[in-house]
Design an enzyme around this catalytic site. Structure first.
Site, PDB file in Angstrom:
ATOM      1  N   CYS A 110      -0.512 -17.873  37.299  1.00 39.32           N
ATOM      2  CA  CYS A 110      -1.323 -19.110  36.691  1.00 39.32           C
ATOM      3  C   CYS A 110      -2.418 -17.660  37.207  1.00 39.32           C
ATOM      4  CB  CYS A 110      -2.107 -20.060  37.086  1.00 39.32           C
ATOM      5  SG  CYS A 110      -1.657 -19.948  39.138  1.00 39.32           S
ATOM      6  N   GLU A 112      -3.701 -29.268  37.879  1.00 38.18           N
ATOM      7  CA  GLU A 112      -3.994 -27.409  38.381  1.00 38.18           C
ATOM      8  C   GLU A 112      -3.012 -26.706  37.092  1.00 38.18           C
ATOM      9  OE1 GLU A 112      -5.071 -25.808  40.699  1.00 38.18           O
ATOM     10  OE2 GLU A 112      -5.483 -27.905  42.005  1.00 38.18           O
ATOM     11  N   LYS A 127       9.739 -33.653  40.045  1.00 40.65           N
ATOM     12  CA  LYS A 127      10.245 -33.999  38.261  1.00 40.65           C
ATOM     13  C   LYS A 127       9.728 -32.071  38.300  1.00 40.65           C
ATOM     14  CE  LYS A 127       9.946 -33.086  34.047  1.00 40.65           C
ATOM     15  NZ  LYS A 127      10.122 -31.503  33.577  1.00 40.65           N
ATOM     16  N   GLU A 171      -4.859 -18.020  27.828  1.00 47.31           N
ATOM     17  CA  GLU A 171      -3.891 -17.276  28.387  1.00 47.31           C
ATOM     18  C   GLU A 171      -2.657 -16.261  27.934  1.00 47.31           C
ATOM     19  OE1 GLU A 171      -1.474 -20.066  30.760  1.00 47.31           O
ATOM     20  OE2 GLU A 171      -2.703 -19.257  32.855  1.00 47.31           O
TER      21      GLU A 171
HETATM   22  P1  NAD Z   1       4.503 -26.685  31.080  1.00 47.03           P
HETATM   23  O1  NAD Z   1       2.719 -27.257  30.904  1.00 47.03           O
HETATM   24  O2  NAD Z   1       4.741 -26.213  29.782  1.00 47.03           O
HETATM   25  O3  NAD Z   1       4.910 -27.463  32.181  1.00 47.03           O
HETATM   26  C1  NAD Z   1       4.654 -28.112  33.186  1.00 47.03           C
HETATM   27  C2  NAD Z   1       5.955 -29.070  33.348  1.00 47.03           C
HETATM   28  O4  NAD Z   1       4.918 -30.502  32.511  1.00 47.03           O
HETATM   29  C3  NAD Z   1       6.787 -29.283  33.269  1.00 47.03           C
HETATM   30  O5  NAD Z   1       8.082 -29.635  33.811  1.00 47.03           O
HETATM   31  C4  NAD Z   1       7.146 -30.011  32.190  1.00 47.03           C
HETATM   32  O6  NAD Z   1       8.268 -30.200  32.191  1.00 47.03           O
HETATM   33  C5  NAD Z   1       6.706 -31.404  32.249  1.00 47.03           C
HETATM   34  N1  NAD Z   1       5.838 -31.894  30.918  1.00 47.03           N
HETATM   35  C6  NAD Z   1       5.915 -31.198  29.920  1.00 47.03           C
HETATM   36  N2  NAD Z   1       5.541 -31.921  28.598  1.00 47.03           N
HETATM   37  C7  NAD Z   1       5.680 -33.424  29.426  1.00 47.03           C
HETATM   38  C8  NAD Z   1       4.762 -34.372  29.404  1.00 47.03           C
HETATM   39  N3  NAD Z   1       4.327 -34.823  28.386  1.00 47.03           N
HETATM   40  N4  NAD Z   1       4.678 -35.645  30.359  1.00 47.03           N
HETATM   41  C9  NAD Z   1       4.687 -35.037  31.513  1.00 47.03           C
HETATM   42  N5  NAD Z   1       5.433 -34.058  32.072  1.00 47.03           N
HETATM   43  C10 NAD Z   1       5.790 -32.655  30.915  1.00 47.03           C
HETATM   44  O7  NAD Z   1       4.150 -25.629  32.122  1.00 47.03           O
HETATM   45  P2  NAD Z   1       5.079 -24.243  32.450  1.00 47.03           P
HETATM   46  O8  NAD Z   1       5.727 -23.559  30.529  1.00 47.03           O
HETATM   47  O9  NAD Z   1       6.016 -24.734  33.042  1.00 47.03           O
HETATM   48  O10 NAD Z   1       3.844 -23.478  33.491  1.00 47.03           O
HETATM   49  C11 NAD Z   1       3.584 -22.210  32.386  1.00 47.03           C
HETATM   50  C12 NAD Z   1       1.619 -23.145  32.939  1.00 47.03           C
HETATM   51  O11 NAD Z   1       1.777 -23.874  33.426  1.00 47.03           O
HETATM   52  C13 NAD Z   1       0.891 -22.102  32.025  1.00 47.03           C
HETATM   53  O12 NAD Z   1      -0.126 -22.165  31.276  1.00 47.03           O
HETATM   54  C14 NAD Z   1       0.145 -21.280  34.089  1.00 47.03           C
HETATM   55  O13 NAD Z   1      -1.459 -20.928  34.040  1.00 47.03           O
HETATM   56  C15 NAD Z   1       0.496 -23.029  34.593  1.00 47.03           C
HETATM   57  N6  NAD Z   1       0.363 -22.608  35.754  1.00 47.03           N
HETATM   58  C16 NAD Z   1      -0.918 -23.240  37.033  1.00 47.03           C
HETATM   59  C17 NAD Z   1      -1.105 -23.519  38.402  1.00 47.03           C
HETATM   60  C18 NAD Z   1      -2.343 -23.931  38.338  1.00 47.03           C
HETATM   61  O14 NAD Z   1      -2.330 -23.988  40.135  1.00 47.03           O
HETATM   62  N7  NAD Z   1      -3.742 -23.628  37.896  1.00 47.03           N
HETATM   63  C19 NAD Z   1       0.331 -22.688  38.949  1.00 47.03           C
HETATM   64  C20 NAD Z   1       1.428 -22.566  37.995  1.00 47.03           C
HETATM   65  C21 NAD Z   1       0.801 -22.102  36.704  1.00 47.03           C
END
Ligand code: NAD
Length: 493
Positions: A278, A244, A171, A377
């Protein structure tokens, strides 16, 4: 209009709905993708479950050959894929070319790692006994991916999951699904249904995937808020989770380093991909004896950063991902300045770039540890600089956080470096070398920044579970079976 990839075929959404993907640098619509729902999730999981029956038994050497083949295909179309990543995500092309190569290298790495060892043999307890541990795939894995590194963060799940023998439903983020869809037909080499791609929104298709009874494991990268929602949804089903999540990484600069080098390293850590990493440096603690000089140099480097269309040459930074995120960054800066912080440079939309979600890299001083900019963050191009008396204060403030993803220090003082390394919670600790990755070492978060690790052997083990096998190659009755020989016990026992 794009389609999704389920069971080795291009399909639309069962709802017939779609949504638009835009270019954050121009605000133009790039394409439309299907808006998947629970019914599509069922179809994709069914295809993956069917494919798993055969894929799990494919010998490691064949799996490795397929993974190398996929890596070659990725390299062959690197420019086109990197261009698509740039169009939908806004990262500079030069960074996306790196991203594609890192993905190919990661497939090569896991192909060989999984072929090398599938468990271990352990010393037996009795004669004739053979004990071994077989590491088995879980089954259907769901990979939920964010938008900032759409293919790299997918690869960190997909490569080890496939190498371990799982089938996968992907996804991608609803912001950046196009580059993933570009790879669908190359992924078909693994077999029909081994890898499936669903496009859509988290609550509409992500959630049905998380709670699906035939999904064994959810590998997620994204925000802490979504991570919590997924953990809550998965809990009643006791689903296995790799999470993550977000970070708020500290960055310490001691007084013994070349400040020109430290300023360049710090600016790169703060503003790479507009701070939408991140492990971006989000809080900078600078020894007070060099604070003014460091600030001068850091601001000079920041002012020179070239903003513009990320496809174009000679730019360093592209746009933010979307307008709502830009507004959130502006609100964060406004809150900090209303509490006494001062903007030394940036802090505004670049007047020369009228289209696109651009924002000038921003340096703040006058920041205190209590401000929310230091506690949460920001995921944007903001660098708050704070003077500290010495290493104890720097480390105390750096570790004063609910996050624990990464941490940085610039120093030549071994004692400072080791003291900081030992006392700051961080899944990755960088000394004079910010934001590097290495496929062979684990990546992930302590505290609220995550559960589990990606990359390295740890990242492969995240996608396989051990089965301990006890075997006796000579069939004979054991002395400890019934009937018990009570006379073998000493009287005084
Ligand atoms: P997000 O949490 O908004 O979305 C991530 C994914 O989750 C997307 O594909 C989204 O469609 C899906 N999603 C959202 N709600 C969901 C639900 N209820 N059930 C299942 N899937 C769902 O994050 P984002 O805005 O895409 O990315 C930014 C965030 O990601 C930041 O907080 C960043 O720190 C984090 N991040 C972490 C790492 C790491 O390795 N630790 C790496 C990159 C980004």
């Amino acid at each position: 209009m794009q389609k999704m990839w389920i069971g080795g075929r291009w399909v639309g959404s069962s709802s017939r709905k779609s949504f638009a993907i835009d270019n954050p640098a121009t605000e133009e619509i790039l394409d439309e993708v299907p808006r998947a729902n629970g019914k599509d999730a069922d179809l994709a999981v069914e295809a993956a479950a069917e494919a798993f029956r055969d894929w799990r038994g494919v010998p490691g050497i064949e799996r490795a050959a397929l993974m190398h083949d996929f890596a070659s295909r990725l390299r062959a179309k690197a420019r086109a894929v990197a261009r698509q990543l740039t169009l939908e995500g806004g990262k500079p092309l030069i960074e996306n070319l790196d991203e594609v190569e890192w993905c190919a290298a990661c497939f090569d790495y896991y192909g060989e790692l999984a072929r090398d060892q599938g468990g271990k043999v352990i010393s037996p307890v009795f004669r004739h006994q053979v004990n071994f541990v077989r590491k088995e795939p879980y089954g259907v894995v769901v990979a939920i991916v964010p938008w900032n590194y759409p293919l790299l963060l997918l690869t960190w799940k997909l490569a080890p999951a496939l190498a371990a023998g799982n089938s996968v439903v992907i996804k991608p983020s609803n912001e950046t699904p196009l580059s993933t869809l570009m790879l669908a037909e190359d992924l078909a080499i693994f077999g029909k249904g081994v890898v499936n791609i669903l496009t859509g929104f988290g609550t509409e298709v992500g959630d049905p995937l998380v709670v699906h009874p035939d999904v064994a494991l959810i590998a997620f990268t994204g925000s802490i808020a979504t991570g919590k929602a997924i953990a809550a949804a998965a809990a009643p089903h006791l689903k296995k989770l790799n999470l993550e999540l977000g970070g708020n990484d500290p960055f310490i600069v001691c007084d013994d380093v070349d400040l020109d080098v430290a300023a360049r390293g710090a600016a790169w850590a703060a503003f790479l991909n507009m701070g939408q990493v991140c492990t971006s440096g989000e809080r900078f603690y600078i020894f007070e004896s060099v604070f003014d000089e460091f600030v001068k140099k850091f601001v000079a480097v920041t002012r020179k950063l070239r903003l513009g269309n990320p496809l174009g040459p000679d730019i360093d930074c592209g746009p933010l991902i979307r307008e709502a995120h830009r507004k959130q960054i502006e609100a964060t800066i406004e809150e900090a300045t209303s509490q006494g912080a001062r903007v030394l440079c940036g802090g505004r939309r670049p007047p020369q770039l009228r289209k696109g979600f651009f924002f000038e890299p921003t340096v703040l001083v006058g920041v205190t540890q209590k401000m929310s900019i230091m506690r949460s963050e920001t995921f944007g191009p903001i660098a708050p600089l704070v003077p500290v008396k010495g290493i104890e204060e720097a480390v105390r403030l750096a570790d004063d956080s609910s996050y624990g993803l990464g941490a940085n220090i610039f120093t030549n003082n071994l004692e400072h470096a080791m003291y900081a390394m030992e006392n700051i919670h961080a899944g990755t600790f960088w000394i004079n070398d910010p934001l590097t990755d290495n496929d062979a070492g684990p990546f992930g978060g302590m505290r609220m920044s995550g559960m589990g690790r990606e990359l390295g052997i740890e990242g492969l083990d995240a996608f396989r579970e051990p089965k301990h096998v006890h075997m006796d190659y000579r069939i004979e009755a054991k002395p400890y079976w019934y009937p018990y020989r009570w006379n073998s016990i000493k009287k005084d026992d």
